[in-house]
Design a protein around this motif. Structure first.
Motif, PDB file in Angstrom:
ATOM      1  N   SER A 177       0.809  -1.217   0.000  1.00 41.98           N
ATOM      2  CA  SER A 177       0.000   0.000   0.000  1.00 41.98           C
ATOM      3  C   SER A 177       0.844   1.270   0.000  1.00 41.98           C
ATOM      4  O   SER A 177       0.302   2.365   0.135  1.00 41.98           O
ATOM      5  N   LYS A 178       2.157   1.148  -0.133  1.00 44.04           N
ATOM      6  CA  LYS A 178       3.053   2.310  -0.056  1.00 44.04           C
ATOM      7  C   LYS A 178       3.627   2.639  -1.429  1.00 44.04           C
ATOM      8  O   LYS A 178       4.090   1.753  -2.152  1.00 44.04           O
ATOM      9  N   ILE A 179       3.593   3.947  -1.771  1.00 44.82           N
ATOM     10  CA  ILE A 179       4.161   4.446  -3.027  1.00 44.82           C
ATOM     11  C   ILE A 179       5.228   5.483  -2.690  1.00 44.82           C
ATOM     12  O   ILE A 179       4.997   6.373  -1.869  1.00 44.82           O
ATOM     13  N   VAL A 180       6.392   5.378  -3.312  1.00 41.66           N
ATOM     14  CA  VAL A 180       7.452   6.385  -3.159  1.00 41.66           C
ATOM     15  C   VAL A 180       7.734   6.981  -4.532  1.00 41.66           C
ATOM     16  O   VAL A 180       7.509   6.354  -5.563  1.00 41.66           O
ATOM     17  N   VAL A 196       3.520   7.958   0.076  1.00 42.38           N
ATOM     18  CA  VAL A 196       2.130   7.967   0.539  1.00 42.38           C
ATOM     19  C   VAL A 196       1.751   6.545   0.927  1.00 42.38           C
ATOM     20  O   VAL A 196       2.119   5.583   0.250  1.00 42.38           O
ATOM     21  N   ASP A 197       1.057   6.422   2.057  1.00 40.03           N
ATOM     22  CA  ASP A 197       0.542   5.136   2.510  1.00 40.03           C
ATOM     23  C   ASP A 197      -0.955   5.103   2.200  1.00 40.03           C
ATOM     24  O   ASP A 197      -1.744   5.819   2.814  1.00 40.03           O
ATOM     25  N   LEU A 198      -1.364   4.293   1.210  1.00 42.27           N
ATOM     26  CA  LEU A 198      -2.756   4.254   0.768  1.00 42.27           C
ATOM     27  C   LEU A 198      -3.685   3.697   1.838  1.00 42.27           C
ATOM     28  O   LEU A 198      -4.883   3.969   1.816  1.00 42.27           O
ATOM     29  N   GLN A 199      -3.145   2.936   2.756  1.00 40.56           N
ATOM     30  CA  GLN A 199      -3.998   2.288   3.758  1.00 40.56           C
ATOM     31  C   GLN A 199      -4.578   3.291   4.729  1.00 40.56           C
ATOM     32  O   GLN A 199      -5.664   3.097   5.272  1.00 40.56           O
ATOM     33  N   ILE A 200      -3.883   4.419   4.965  1.00 40.76           N
ATOM     34  CA  ILE A 200      -4.362   5.340   6.009  1.00 40.76           C
ATOM     35  C   ILE A 200      -5.377   6.350   5.478  1.00 40.76           C
ATOM     36  O   ILE A 200      -6.456   6.457   6.096  1.00 40.76           O
ATOM     37  N   ILE A 235      11.208   0.606  -3.279  1.00 42.76           N
ATOM     38  CA  ILE A 235      10.668   0.231  -1.974  1.00 42.76           C
ATOM     39  C   ILE A 235      10.292  -1.234  -1.978  1.00 42.76           C
ATOM     40  O   ILE A 235       9.817  -1.778  -2.989  1.00 42.76           O
ATOM     41  N   CYS A 236      10.525  -1.907  -0.850  1.00 47.11           N
ATOM     42  CA  CYS A 236      10.067  -3.277  -0.616  1.00 47.11           C
ATOM     43  C   CYS A 236       9.672  -3.389   0.850  1.00 47.11           C
ATOM     44  O   CYS A 236      10.533  -3.305   1.736  1.00 47.11           O
ATOM     45  N   VAL A 237       8.403  -3.506   1.111  1.00 47.59           N
ATOM     46  CA  VAL A 237       7.827  -3.634   2.457  1.00 47.59           C
ATOM     47  C   VAL A 237       8.204  -2.401   3.274  1.00 47.59           C
ATOM     48  O   VAL A 237       7.621  -1.345   3.112  1.00 47.59           O
ATOM     49  N   ASP A 238       9.220  -2.512   4.153  1.00 46.26           N
ATOM     50  CA  ASP A 238       9.590  -1.387   5.028  1.00 46.26           C
ATOM     51  C   ASP A 238      10.945  -0.799   4.680  1.00 46.26           C
ATOM     52  O   ASP A 238      11.502  -0.027   5.455  1.00 46.26           O
ATOM     53  N   LYS A 239      11.517  -1.169   3.513  1.00 45.54           N
ATOM     54  CA  LYS A 239      12.828  -0.660   3.097  1.00 45.54           C
ATOM     55  C   LYS A 239      12.687   0.234   1.870  1.00 45.54           C
ATOM     56  O   LYS A 239      12.084  -0.160   0.871  1.00 45.54           O
ATOM     57  N   ILE A 240      13.256   1.451   1.963  1.00 43.52           N
ATOM     58  CA  ILE A 240      13.295   2.389   0.837  1.00 43.52           C
ATOM     59  C   ILE A 240      14.755   2.688   0.525  1.00 43.52           C
ATOM     60  O   ILE A 240      15.541   2.975   1.433  1.00 43.52           O
ATOM     61  N   LEU A 269      11.521   1.890   7.517  1.00 44.06           N
ATOM     62  CA  LEU A 269      10.318   2.469   8.096  1.00 44.06           C
ATOM     63  C   LEU A 269       9.961   1.779   9.407  1.00 44.06           C
ATOM     64  O   LEU A 269      10.108   0.567   9.547  1.00 44.06           O
ATOM     65  N   GLU A 270       9.467   2.568  10.356  1.00 46.42           N
ATOM     66  CA  GLU A 270       8.916   2.001  11.574  1.00 46.42           C
ATOM     67  C   GLU A 270       7.418   1.793  11.378  1.00 46.42           C
ATOM     68  O   GLU A 270       6.770   2.533  10.639  1.00 46.42           O
ATOM     69  N   PRO A 271       6.826   0.772  12.034  1.00 45.42           N
ATOM     70  CA  PRO A 271       5.374   0.561  11.895  1.00 45.42           C
ATOM     71  C   PRO A 271       4.605   1.807  12.325  1.00 45.42           C
ATOM     72  O   PRO A 271       4.915   2.440  13.328  1.00 45.42           O
TER      73      PRO A 271
END
Length: 844
Positions: free
Chosen positions: A278-281, A296-300, A318-323, A340-342
């Protein structure tokens, strides 16, 4: 790192028009909007510099464990970094130019000039193995990989780029996607889907496409006359650069929803998007042409700054929590990584309070675990008997952090593998709250074993259908059926739908599921054992069930414990209930001490009536089924000693076949003094509330006339009711045949009881199976056919063929007819049949 004073607000998503004229001026509401109203928040996380040398490092890509990039010093060399071990190394130290790396699951792919032209190579990091992916005389560039599937640009021999796909480690030649003479570029792949751009006018009309290589399905995502380029894909989302605004923006497409949305839409250039989940950079250029990384985090949804200066930051992935991105803040290009932190945008739930095991205080040292959908969120160990946590601000609590995706889910509490009560529904922000918990180690009972018939939308369920038994929303047993229309068997050695139960399950209901659909029948648990439970499923969306409770009396006295109440819908049994207390059944409230009488209903039941029975005695109280309204209802039941007058629905029709338009006269044959009728002619044409006269179609008279306009075979249904509230429904499948094909030219009359029949000539194809008996009310009896070869009677199915002079033994509850359609126009002069008295008769 500094954060530039760039401001934002989050706006709603906008469905874009599929085609926009070149001169049209269209404004879009983007997901990420940079305004002067609110500061863009810094994405929570930690930044690290990955490379420090004076050599140029650029074009990074990242998967769950590794980062890969190109290091350039005269020639490009592909490197990788292991985020777990800290190891970094060059992939192929040979004299060739290596560029455009991509990575997935530890497999790196890149384009390589070691054979003069550009070919595609791969390197499996865990296996330390290099493999040529595709080597030949053409130039191939920009590979992308998902697990072991690779896509790439291939210039071929005509300088028109095509998109090839090939599996790593095979010698097979690539498959090319939609080769049509149009230039294609910049492929990406994730799972079964591939995205790319295509030059549709051979000038400057680049559009975005997606292609599923398993289903061979192609979707043109954009049709705008401006440029759309550099697509990336992850899961259901495709992102790309879009020039329809006159500046570069980031757009996205949801594959499941088939919806296009602007991620950005403003006066600055937004380019180089990448997506994961759900994350786009992407890279954003300011008015001074400095570039920064945003997300942007589409989930929020919410927009974040990832890296805003100093220097320029470009080409993020980006892959999961790594940019990762390339960065020139120290002069040369280096690779940076951001973890990224949760994100927890909601206030957590913090629980404390009394805790008991089998209603006794839990001992010190008891571990209590909080879970959401089976995922552990936190745990706590009791430090005093019978109590966990503390209400004080400095005390410990059982803390459950939540996010947007958790809304509507259940927080459950566990200890030593046992689920406690109650569970908590996540509704939004949590709070510090006292929550008493109780864990019960219940005594097991013998298993429940179910078998019987199973139909879906009136047809036998197919072999391989999976049935599930559910108690309180939890799957407690499942079975894959091995015979069409049947599941399990009645004998101990036969398979069965097995449900393990405990004493705590007594009084609860089992719901039977096939996929997302519940059967029309439920089972109330009173003990273990093997039971026949015939199941019927419909794909009509289910409505919320009715739940009844109240007093129950027989002849003015409290009904005793163990009284069985049966609920019927229009005289069809649906479920049963056994009382646990004298004089009452069920209780109100969200967690009733005595389970309520649950009656499942569907859309097809709307307008029908629920009635309550003890044996053949009907209660005066009934419930009309509605699509809305209260579902938990008090219904006091008073059963008299005299049964109400019953009713039995039946009807005839003439003619029952012919060419369209076919006008049919229906005649009510119901017994029991019917005063109301509801007809369903099977073609869905007449509205239920249609007014009628003696000359027109209608639903609500005894003997309607109906005209069928289209060819087909139609099932007819009659529901008849009388003044005492009794009702009955009669369904006759395939009762009316409309069409220009062979029509019935003869018939066999069937009488109540057992009938011994045969046909004198060969029947027409499609009219020569036992399906011609489908409308006969056999009351659960099988239909038998005499096998002259074995000398045995065999059980017929709907597909069993009927041959001339074959003996058929069939039971009928009522008088009826079976139409016959012969294979030729010759009529047989005699049809022999015997009724139960064995008196012969002849039908011309």
């Amino acid at each position: 790192m500094k954060i530039a004073p760039i401001l934002m607000m989050v706006l709603s998503l906008l469905l874009l028009a599929p085609c926009i004229a070149e001169d049209d001026k269209v404004e879009f509401e983007p997901i990420a909007s940079f305004s002067a109203e609110a500061m863009i928040a810094q994405a929570p996380g930690i930044e690290e510099q990955l490379t420090y040398d004076s050599i140029f490092d650029w074009d990074p890509k990242v998967d769950e464990q590794y980062v890969t990039w190109t290091q350039y010093e005269g020639q490009g060399k592909v490197w990788f970094y292991d985020m777990k071990s800290g190891n970094r190394q060059m992939v192929a130290n040979i004299n060739s130019d290596q560029n455009n790396p991509d990575i997935s699951g530890g497999i790196i792919v890149w384009d390589d000039s070691r054979h003069k032209n550009s070919d595609i190579y791969s390197y499996n990091i865990p296996m330390h193995k290099e493999t040529p992916v595709y080597v030949d005389t053409t130039n191939k560039f920009k590979p992308a990989v998902s697990q072991d599937m690779v896509v790439f640009e291939d210039f071929g021999n005509d300088d028109i780029r095509d998109i090839g796909i090939v599996k790593v480690g095979t010698s097979a030649r690539p498959v090319y996607i939609n080769p049509n003479g149009k230039d294609k570029a910049n492929p990406d792949i994730d799972g079964d889907w591939i995205t790319y751009q295509q030059l549709d006018d051979n000038k400057n009309d680049w559009n975005i496409y997606i292609y599923n290589y398993k289903t061979d399905k192609t979707v043109q995502v954009t049709r705008d006359t401006h440029i759309q380029q550099n697509p990336r894909i992850s899961g259901d989302f495709v992102v790309w650069e879009d020039n329809r605004n006159g500046k570069w923006d980031v757009f996205m497409y949801d594959i499941k929803k088939e919806m296009t949305t602007a991620v950005t839409f403003d006066d600055l250039d937004n380019v180089e998007p990448a997506v994961s989940g759900s994350k786009i950079v992407w890279t954003r250029y300011d008015q001074e042409n400095n570039s920064d990384i945003y997300m942007v985090d589409l989930q929020i949804p919410k927009t974040y700054a990832v890296c805003v200066g100093p220097g320029n930051q470009i080409r993020p992935d980006i892959c999961v929590d790594k940019i990762v991105w390339q960065d020139d803040r120290f002069g040369g290009w280096n690779i940076f990584i951001y973890t990224l932190e949760p994100v927890t945008p909601f206030t957590p739930y913090q629980f404390y309070g009394p805790v008991t095991f089998n209603y006794l205080p839990a001992p010190v040292g008891t571990e209590i675990i909080a879970k959401i959908d089976g995922v552990t969120k936190d745990s706590i160990v009791t430090t005093q008997q019978g109590y966990y946590g503390s209400s004080g601000s400095f005390g410990d609590q059982l803390t459950v952090k939540i996010n947007q995706a958790d809304i509507g889910r259940q927080i459950s509490f566990w200890s030593d593998g046992i689920q406690g009560a109650p569970s908590i529904t996540v509704t939004g922000d949590g709070s510090l709250m006292e929550q008493p918990l109780n864990f019960v180690y219940a005594q097991p009972l013998p298993d429940l074993l179910f078998y019987g018939s199973v139909t879906i939308d009136g047809q036998p369920a197919a072999k391989g259908t999976v049935l599930k038994a559910v108690i309180d929303g939890v799957v407690r047993g499942s079975l894959e059926i091995t015979q069409s229309g049947q599941y399990g068997g009645q004998y101990d050695t036969d398979p069965a739908l097995r449900v393990q139960i405990t004493v705590n399950d007594i009084g609860k209901h089992i719901t039977f599921m096939e996929g997302d659909y519940a059967a029309g029948q439920t089972f109330q648990i009173t003990s273990g054992g093997r039971f026949r439970q015939d199941l019927t499923f419909t794909t009509i969306p289910p409505m919320s069930p009715y739940e009844f409770y109240g007093y129950v009396q027989i002849d003015g006295r409290s009904a005793p414990i163990g009284t069985m109440i049966q609920a019927k819908i229009d005289n069809t049994p649906v479920t049963t209930y056994v009382t646990r207390y004298a004089g009452s059944y069920g209780t109100p409230g969200q967690s009733p001490d005595d389970p309520r009488l649950i009656v499942p209903v569907t859309e097809a039941d709307a307008g029908r009536t629920i009635s309550f029975w003890i044996g053949n005695i009907k209660a005066g109280a009934t419930q009309v089924i509605t699509r809305g309204g209260e579902r938990i209802i008090r219904k006091d039941l008073d059963f008299g000693s005299s049964p109400q007058p019953g009713i039995q629905a039946d009807f005839s029709a003439a003619p029952r076949s012919g060419a369209a338009p076919l006008t049919v006269q229906f005649t009510d044959l119901s017994t029991g003094g019917p005063t109301m009728w509801y007809w369903d002619f099977g073609d869905g044409i007449i509205p239920a509330d249609a007014s009628c006269t003696s000359e027109t179609d209608c639903h609500n008279i005894a003997n309607p006339i109906h005209t069928y306009r289209n060819d087909g075979t139609y099932t007819v249904t009659l529901t008849a009711s009388n003044q005492f509230g009794a009702s009955d429904t009669r369904v006759k499948p395939g009762f009316i045949t409309v069409g220009s094909g062979p029509q019935p030219v003869d018939s066999i009359r069937i009488y109540p009881g057992w009938n011994f029949i045969s046909v004198p000539r060969k029947l027409a194809p499609g009219k020569d199976t036992a399906a011609i008996f489908s409308h006969i009310q056999v009351d659960g009896h099988s239909i038998f056919q005499f096998d002259a070869v074995t000398g045995q009677w065999i059980t017929m199915t709907s597909s069993s063929q009927i041959k001339p002079l074959d003996a058929v033994w069939i039971y009928s509850r009522t008088t009826d007819t079976v139409p016959l359609t012969y294979n030729s126009e010759d009529r047989c002069s005699i049809l022999a049949w015997c009724k139960l008295s064995w008196n012969r008769d002849e039908v011309p």
